[in-house]
Structures are given as structure tokens and as C-alpha cells.
Scaffold this motif. Structure first.
Motif, short mmCIF file in Angstrom:
data_model
loop_
_atom_site.label_atom_id
_atom_site.label_comp_id
_atom_site.label_asym_id
_atom_site.label_seq_id
_atom_site.Cartn_x
_atom_site.Cartn_y
_atom_site.Cartn_z
N ALA A 180 -61.89 -25.16 -6.27
CA ALA A 180 -60.79 -26.09 -6.53
C ALA A 180 -61.27 -27.27 -7.39
N GLY A 181 -62.55 -27.60 -7.26
CA GLY A 181 -63.13 -28.58 -8.18
C GLY A 181 -63.41 -29.95 -7.60
N HIS A 182 -63.98 -30.78 -8.46
CA HIS A 182 -64.50 -32.09 -8.08
C HIS A 182 -63.44 -32.98 -7.44
N ASP A 183 -62.26 -33.10 -8.08
CA ASP A 183 -61.22 -33.99 -7.56
C ASP A 183 -60.77 -33.55 -6.16
N THR A 184 -60.70 -32.26 -5.94
CA THR A 184 -60.29 -31.77 -4.61
C THR A 184 -61.32 -32.17 -3.55
N ILE A 185 -62.60 -32.06 -3.90
CA ILE A 185 -63.66 -32.47 -2.98
C ILE A 185 -63.53 -33.97 -2.68
N LEU A 186 -63.27 -34.77 -3.72
CA LEU A 186 -63.13 -36.22 -3.54
C LEU A 186 -61.91 -36.56 -2.69
N LYS A 187 -60.81 -35.84 -2.89
CA LYS A 187 -59.61 -36.09 -2.07
C LYS A 187 -59.90 -35.79 -0.60
N LYS A 188 -60.62 -34.69 -0.36
CA LYS A 188 -60.98 -34.35 1.03
C LYS A 188 -61.84 -35.46 1.65
N LEU A 189 -62.79 -35.97 0.89
CA LEU A 189 -63.64 -37.05 1.39
C LEU A 189 -62.79 -38.27 1.75
N ALA A 190 -61.85 -38.62 0.88
CA ALA A 190 -60.97 -39.76 1.14
C ALA A 190 -60.11 -39.51 2.38
N GLU A 191 -59.63 -38.28 2.53
CA GLU A 191 -58.84 -37.94 3.72
C GLU A 191 -59.65 -38.12 4.99
N GLU A 192 -60.88 -37.61 4.96
CA GLU A 192 -61.72 -37.69 6.17
C GLU A 192 -62.06 -39.14 6.50
N SER A 193 -62.21 -39.96 5.46
CA SER A 193 -62.46 -41.38 5.68
C SER A 193 -61.25 -42.02 6.38
N ALA A 194 -60.05 -41.69 5.91
CA ALA A 194 -58.83 -42.23 6.54
C ALA A 194 -58.69 -41.73 7.98
N GLU A 195 -59.01 -40.46 8.19
CA GLU A 195 -58.90 -39.91 9.54
C GLU A 195 -59.93 -40.53 10.49
N THR A 196 -61.07 -40.90 9.94
CA THR A 196 -62.07 -41.62 10.74
C THR A 196 -61.52 -42.97 11.20
N LEU A 197 -60.85 -43.68 10.29
CA LEU A 197 -60.22 -44.96 10.63
C LEU A 197 -59.19 -44.78 11.76
N LEU A 198 -58.36 -43.77 11.60
CA LEU A 198 -57.30 -43.55 12.59
C LEU A 198 -57.88 -43.22 13.97
N ALA A 199 -58.87 -42.33 13.98
CA ALA A 199 -59.51 -41.95 15.25
C ALA A 199 -60.20 -43.17 15.90
N ALA A 200 -60.84 -43.99 15.07
CA ALA A 200 -61.53 -45.17 15.58
C ALA A 200 -60.52 -46.16 16.17
N LYS A 201 -59.40 -46.37 15.46
CA LYS A 201 -58.37 -47.28 15.96
C LYS A 201 -57.78 -46.77 17.28
N ASP A 202 -57.72 -45.45 17.45
CA ASP A 202 -57.22 -44.88 18.70
C ASP A 202 -58.25 -45.00 19.82
#
Lengths: 108, 108, 108, 108
Positions: B33-55
Motif C-alpha cells: 500500500a506504500g509509505h503514506d499508508t504506513i504513516l497513517k497507521k502510525l498516526a492512528e495507533e498514536s491516537a488510539e494510545t491517547l484514547l486508551a491512556a485517557k480511559d
């Protein structure tokens, strides 16, 4: 340089900063500033990783991923967790392969 | 479970997926899928880390940080880099302490 | 207070800061610092929006979304674009409804 | 095309999807999926805005900022807020100028 040794030492250093004076270290100032500040730093490092990657600057990318991992460790420490918990989770997924990996990660 | 062993094996698995058929594994589908897809996944996981931490959900937080590190490794592999590069950078900073850490990290 | 008037005035103010001395305004200091700095600020405001939303703090949430839109306008201005371009895009999608919206957005 | 009209109509459409069947529209499926899903989408659009901006692709950038604003509106609606609240906040800051803007934004 062994990953186990680096992560253990880093984790011990971070733990030791928990009760320390904010002036004495960057990590203790993060702990003092609180949970949201740690989370904002993590988000910043994630964005900086994207920018370094888009620039194709490998040296910069390594530094940003190091920052991202470092602040992950501070966040984990805030929650009483450490790199061993994350590595155990990564090891647990290791048996699984292909698209099963993803399902394993997505599973609640 | 040794961090060095886990990261080495994970890194080797990721490398082996570089040329593989996208259908055969989640990682090979990411590389395709390429570089941008990998970067989007990284950004998603960062956001999900924030949400899990806030919970305040520790189990969830460990899984999200594992996802974040995992996708960091995929990104590093895309650039011909590996966990050893990040750990060497973290080790390099280890001698430094206090607010010097931060300056060391910020320095170009 | 009319949205059109607010966005027009804000956009004009931002444009006027493009050539200004960095000391004279926050926006001119952003333009001087450059594209990556603007992008980092946008990412920060996005993370702060998440944190405010998770706290369920409505007043804080409004301030963070205002920050997010504000820095979007600075980014657009950096690229020679303005709020009218975004609103035209939103209007264009308005005819479309249901899951078609999503497909319309996803389409290249 | 007037900003006030576009935002009012968009906001009304989003509100109307609140009780609707998830199958009937993308927005109602977001509301059904819940707060964290809306926040993840916002974070994704923020990351995609960064990527489009780094590519210097203006058309793509406009679409991503539109996505970012759109999902901001969905988030606001989830909290019983609307674009008027954000615009009132932006207008409130308008009198203020220079670095005072920043202090005004940072102030609790």
C-alpha cells in the motif's frame, strides 16, 4: 549494545525520576506536568516522525522514533507499566502470522 | 522473554514480508500500500494510545503501545532501518541526564 | 455573528501577517518558522482536541476546535488557499448523502 | 457560496443523522460507533492533512482540511455544540492581535 539492557536501564532511569524535583530532569518535569502533558508530547513526536519520514531523512527519522519510544516509556511508567509489558505483547503475537496478526491486534 | 530476541525476530519477520504477496500477510499488504499508508497507521495507533491512556485501561494501553512500536518497526524497515538504530540512539542519550536529555534530543 | 464575516476577517488578518516581522504577531512568527512548524501546531491542536473531548469539557473543546480551525487557516494561507476553498468543497459534497458522502470523500 | 449558509446546512444535516439508522448514512454510522470512533477519524484526517501538505498537493490539501472540519462538526454535534460556538470563539479573539492572540488562546 543489547536492546534488553538499553530498555531496562532507560526504564529504571525514568522510574527514578518519578518522585524527583521537576528542575532536576526533563522526565521529572513531565511527570510533574501530568498525564495530558505526557500524551501531548507523544502526539507531537508521532507528528514529527511523520514529517521526518516524508522528508526521507533517515537520521532525523531515527531520532524521532527514539523520541516516540522514549515518551511511550514515560507514559507506560505513569501507568505503572514498563517495556517488558509491551515486549511480552509483541512476543505473544509472534506465533501468529499473515493477516491473522492484524486480527490478533484488532481483537479486544 | 528477552527484548533483544523479540525485536530481532519481529524485525526479521517484517523484513521477510517486504517482497511477499500482499494477500499473504498484513505487513506485506502495508508495504504494498506504500509509505503514506504506513504513516497513517502510525498516526492512528498514536491516537488510539491517547484514547486508551485517557480511559486508564492498562491492558488496552499495552496493546496500543505494542501497535505503535510494531508500526514504527514497519516504517523503519521501509527506510532500510531497524530497531537497532533506535536503540543505539536511545543508548547514546543514556549518558546524558536531567534537562540535558531534552537538549540532546532537540539538538539537530 | 456571521460565519462568513468571521472567516473572511480572520483570513485577511492571517494574510496580512505573511510578510510581517516575526516579533509583531504569533501568526507571522509561525510563517517565519516555516511549513513544518505550522504542521506540528496543527497536529498538537488535533491531539488537544482529543484530550478535551475525552474530558467531556465543552468549553475547552470549543477552544481546541477553534485552535484547530485557526491553524488550518494558517496552513491554507501558507499554500495560497483560504476558507472559501474548504467551504466550496464542503458545499460540493452537500448534495450527496448517506454512505455516498463517505465514498465522495474517499474518492481521489 | 456563503460560509454561514454552508456551515448551517452541514450542521443541520449532521444533527438530523443523530437518531438515524447507521445504514442510512456515514454520519449516523459514526454516531452509532461512538465517541472514540469519531475521535479516531478526526486524528486520521489530521494526519492525512499533514501528508497532503507535505506533498504540496493543493487540491488534496483542500479535501483533507474539508474532512478535518467535517469531522470536527460531527464531534461538536456529539457534544451538543455547533459551528456557531467555534466561530464565536474565533470572533472573540479577533480584537486581540500579535502575540496576545497566542496568550489569549493558551489562557485557561
Amino acid at each position: 549494545m543489547n536492546a534488553e539492557a538499553v530498555l531496562q536501564r532507560l526504564s529504571a532511569t525514568i522510574e527514578s525520576r518519578k518522585g524527583a524535583e521537576p528542575d532536576s530532569s526533563y522526565v521529572s518535569s513531565l511527570f510533574r506536568a501530568g498525564h495530558d502533558t505526557i500524551l501531548k508530547k507523544l502526539a507531537e513526536e508521532s507528528a514529527e516522525t511523520l514529517l521526518a519520514a516524508k522528508d526521507g531523512d533517515k537520521l532525523h527519522l531515527v531520532k524521532e522514533v527514539a523520541d516516540l519510544w522514549f515518551h511511550s516509556l514515560v507514559l507506560l511508567a505513569h501507568h505503572g507499566l514498563g517495556p517488558g509489558d509491551v515486549l511480552a505483547e509483541l512476543a505473544r503475537r509472534e506465533g501468529v502470522s499473515g493477516h491473522d496478526e492484524k486480527r490478533a491486534r484488532i481483537a479486544p
